[in-house]
Design a protein around this motif. Structure first.
Motif, PDB file in Angstrom:
ATOM      1  N   SER A 171       0.943  -1.245  -0.007  1.00 28.60           N
ATOM      2  CA  SER A 171      -0.036  -0.021  -0.019  1.00 28.60           C
ATOM      3  C   SER A 171       0.880   1.269   0.172  1.00 28.60           C
ATOM      4  CB  SER A 171      -0.999  -0.008   1.145  1.00 28.60           C
ATOM      5  OG  SER A 171      -1.972   1.047   0.873  1.00 28.60           O
ATOM      6  N   MET A 172       0.786   2.094   0.944  1.00 30.54           N
ATOM      7  CA  MET A 172       1.560   3.249   1.063  1.00 30.54           C
ATOM      8  C   MET A 172       3.043   2.939   1.162  1.00 30.54           C
ATOM      9  SD  MET A 172       1.923   5.998   4.244  1.00 30.54           S
ATOM     10  CE  MET A 172       2.803   4.574   5.289  1.00 30.54           C
ATOM     11  N   GLY A 173       3.504   1.731   1.639  1.00 30.62           N
ATOM     12  CA  GLY A 173       4.689   1.344   1.667  1.00 30.62           C
ATOM     13  C   GLY A 173       5.269   0.911   0.481  1.00 30.62           C
ATOM     14  N   GLY A 174       4.397   0.498  -0.602  1.00 35.27           N
ATOM     15  CA  GLY A 174       4.612   0.205  -1.870  1.00 35.27           C
ATOM     16  C   GLY A 174       5.067   1.492  -2.636  1.00 35.27           C
ATOM     17  N   ALA A 175       4.349   2.544  -2.522  1.00 37.92           N
ATOM     18  CA  ALA A 175       4.829   3.767  -3.131  1.00 37.92           C
ATOM     19  C   ALA A 175       6.011   4.131  -2.382  1.00 37.92           C
ATOM     20  CB  ALA A 175       3.750   4.714  -2.688  1.00 37.92           C
ATOM     21  N   ILE A 176       6.402   4.180  -1.246  1.00 35.85           N
ATOM     22  CA  ILE A 176       7.582   4.457  -0.724  1.00 35.85           C
ATOM     23  C   ILE A 176       8.782   3.687  -1.476  1.00 35.85           C
ATOM     24  CG2 ILE A 176       9.137   4.690   1.406  1.00 35.85           C
ATOM     25  CD1 ILE A 176       6.209   5.199   2.858  1.00 35.85           C
ATOM     26  N   VAL A 177       8.656   2.373  -1.339  1.00 36.96           N
ATOM     27  CA  VAL A 177       9.635   1.491  -2.184  1.00 36.96           C
ATOM     28  C   VAL A 177       9.965   1.781  -3.266  1.00 36.96           C
ATOM     29  CG1 VAL A 177       9.632   0.024  -0.119  1.00 36.96           C
ATOM     30  CG2 VAL A 177       8.381  -0.610  -2.143  1.00 36.96           C
ATOM     31  N   ALA A 178       9.088   2.225  -4.146  1.00 39.98           N
ATOM     32  CA  ALA A 178       8.864   2.347  -5.498  1.00 39.98           C
ATOM     33  C   ALA A 178       9.805   3.823  -5.909  1.00 39.98           C
ATOM     34  CB  ALA A 178       7.579   2.559  -6.125  1.00 39.98           C
ATOM     35  N   VAL A 179       9.428   4.769  -4.905  1.00 35.54           N
ATOM     36  CA  VAL A 179      10.149   5.981  -5.347  1.00 35.54           C
ATOM     37  C   VAL A 179      11.585   5.687  -4.682  1.00 35.54           C
ATOM     38  CG1 VAL A 179      10.532   8.272  -4.011  1.00 35.54           C
ATOM     39  CG2 VAL A 179       8.247   7.638  -4.625  1.00 35.54           C
ATOM     40  N   LEU A 214       5.936  -4.894  -5.095  1.00 39.11           N
ATOM     41  CA  LEU A 214       4.983  -4.069  -4.663  1.00 39.11           C
ATOM     42  C   LEU A 214       3.579  -4.845  -4.345  1.00 39.11           C
ATOM     43  CD1 LEU A 214       5.774  -1.424  -7.455  1.00 39.11           C
ATOM     44  CD2 LEU A 214       6.641  -1.599  -5.050  1.00 39.11           C
ATOM     45  N   LEU A 215       2.981  -4.596  -3.185  1.00 32.33           N
ATOM     46  CA  LEU A 215       1.804  -5.355  -2.808  1.00 32.33           C
ATOM     47  C   LEU A 215       0.831  -4.401  -2.726  1.00 32.33           C
ATOM     48  CD1 LEU A 215       4.441  -7.094  -2.051  1.00 32.33           C
ATOM     49  CD2 LEU A 215       3.010  -8.006  -0.277  1.00 32.33           C
ATOM     50  N   ASN A 216      -0.355  -4.281  -3.612  1.00 28.90           N
ATOM     51  CA  ASN A 216      -1.509  -3.570  -3.636  1.00 28.90           C
ATOM     52  C   ASN A 216      -1.037  -1.986  -3.169  1.00 28.90           C
ATOM     53  OD1 ASN A 216      -2.289  -6.384  -2.690  1.00 28.90           O
ATOM     54  ND2 ASN A 216      -4.243  -5.731  -2.594  1.00 28.90           N
ATOM     55  N   THR A 217      -0.174  -1.775  -4.196  1.00 29.63           N
ATOM     56  CA  THR A 217       0.811  -0.313  -3.790  1.00 29.63           C
ATOM     57  C   THR A 217      -0.080   0.746  -4.413  1.00 29.63           C
ATOM     58  OG1 THR A 217       2.730   0.758  -4.469  1.00 29.63           O
ATOM     59  CG2 THR A 217       1.847  -0.478  -6.308  1.00 29.63           C
ATOM     60  N   ALA A 218      -0.040   1.883  -3.402  1.00 31.39           N
ATOM     61  CA  ALA A 218      -0.711   3.326  -3.590  1.00 31.39           C
ATOM     62  C   ALA A 218       0.216   3.880  -4.780  1.00 31.39           C
ATOM     63  CB  ALA A 218      -0.325   4.082  -2.455  1.00 31.39           C
ATOM     64  N   GLY A 219      -0.330   4.706  -5.613  1.00 33.67           N
ATOM     65  CA  GLY A 219       0.312   5.660  -6.555  1.00 33.67           C
ATOM     66  C   GLY A 219      -0.187   5.813  -7.768  1.00 33.67           C
ATOM     67  N   ILE A 220      -1.059   4.901  -8.419  1.00 34.05           N
ATOM     68  CA  ILE A 220      -2.032   5.102  -9.226  1.00 34.05           C
ATOM     69  C   ILE A 220      -3.422   4.640  -8.975  1.00 34.05           C
ATOM     70  CG2 ILE A 220      -2.679   4.393 -11.732  1.00 34.05           C
ATOM     71  CD1 ILE A 220       0.449   3.909 -12.190  1.00 34.05           C
ATOM     72  N   HIS A 221      -4.210   5.698  -9.220  1.00 35.71           N
ATOM     73  CA  HIS A 221      -5.716   5.485  -8.495  1.00 35.71           C
ATOM     74  C   HIS A 221      -6.962   5.709  -9.757  1.00 35.71           C
ATOM     75  CE1 HIS A 221      -4.360   5.128  -4.248  1.00 35.71           C
ATOM     76  NE2 HIS A 221      -3.410   6.026  -4.660  1.00 35.71           N
TER      77      HIS A 221
END
Length: 322
Positions: A141-149, A163-170
């Motif tokens: 989720s939010m952690g996915g967006a963080i590690v992606a950045v 990336l597990l159910n990552t935030a970023g694209i909605h």
């Protein structure tokens, strides 16, 4: 015989009465978390940074012959969210799971900025402190967006990315977005009694948690409501960033893993995330919602092992060519 049965009943009633006491609930909660942490082969550690204290779970003895795996939780969550997965991977990797600033046992300062890029910088500061030059990153989720950045900004330090159910694209609204449009946020508790509803919103089949333990978790989640609102506001402000352009800069082999029944970030966004990352593989898990590392730890571990093996193989081939 009757006296023995009476003693057992009296003992059970006494235990139930004690379990209703908040201090006893806390003791039971702490014992349960310590047991799960030990089963994962991890221990806790506190570190001090310029912004405050950071609490982590880590492999006690980091071995040079093991790959290092960093696990980053989502919004309103904590490092213990990874324990079931870490138990599946115990002994295979050096594992680090931090409580992000604002979460769990780490600093909760309303004066700090909790946006995605800032948290990614703090994550890399943690790797620097632990003298980890190269690691596999995973985030939910939010952690996915963080590690992606982090992977986009520091490509030389990221071996693979999960990336597990990552935030970023909605682009495709989820049930959460409809709640937010009505001025409601089910991820922030208005009352401790809403905790079970939160768990059911995040997962299709939340794991069984004994009542004394869940009572402590509910109180903690309710007690964090103000800092969670601040974090959510900072995170929402990051929706203005060009997340697709950032994903396109990721060089590490990437697993995009999603639960098909996600009510927080709709699974229809998963292919969009995968399409934006040059070297990615998409996996959709049926009958799973927002937290595959808790709902399907065995399958999640299997997929992450395959990703890490692939990345390690690619690294070995490149080293042979140099």
């Amino acid at each position: 015989m009757e006296k023995c049965a009476l003693r057992i009943i009296t003992l059970l009633l006494s235990m139930l009465l004690l379990a209703g006491c908040s201090s006893m609930q806390q003791s039971i909660h702490d014992a349960a978390i310590n047991y799960e942490t030990s089963a994962a082969g991890l221990e806790s550690q506190e570190l001090t940074f310029e912004y405050g204290e950071l609490s982590i779970l880590r492999t006690p003895e980091m071995r040079d012959n093991r790959q290092t795996l960093i696990l980053v939780h989502g919004f309103g969550a904590n490092k213990e969210n990874w324990l079931k997965l870490a138990q599946q991977l115990e002994g295979e990797y050096n594992i680090i799971a931090p409580d992000l600033p604002g979460h769990g046992d780490s600093v909760q300062d309303p004066g700090l900025a909790y946006g995605i890029p800032r948290q990614a910088q703090r994550l890399m500061q943690l790797l620097d402190r632990l003298e980890i030059e190269h690691a596999h990153l995973a985030g939910n989720s939010m952690g996915g967006a963080i590690v992606a950045v982090a992977a986009a900004e520091y490509p030389e330090r990221v071996a693979s990315l999960a990336l597990l159910n990552t935030a970023g694209i909605h682009d495709h609204p989820a049930e959460l977005d409809r709640h937010l449009a009505r001025g409601e946020n089910p991820l922030v508790l208005d009352d401790p009694s809403d905790y079970d509803e939160l768990m059911a919103f995040a997962m299709n089949e939340p794991p069984f948690i004994p009542w004394p333990v869940s009572a402590v978790m509910a109180r903690e989640a309710y007690g964090n409501r103000d800092i969670n609102r601040k974090i959510f506001e900072d995170m929402e402000a990051d929706r203005e960033m060009d997340f697709r352009a950032m994903l396109a800069r990721i060089q590490a082999p990437t697993l995009v893993l999603w639960g098909a029944d996600d009510r927080i970030i709709d699974a229809a966004n998963a292919p969009l995330v995968a399409e934006a990352i040059p070297d990615s593989r998409l996996e959709i898990l049926q009958d799973i919602a927002h937290m595959p590392m808790i709902e399907a730890p065995e399958k999640t571990a299997q997929l992450m092992r395959a990703l890490i093996r692939e990345a390690a193989g690619n690294s070995g081939q490149q080293a042979g060519l140099n």
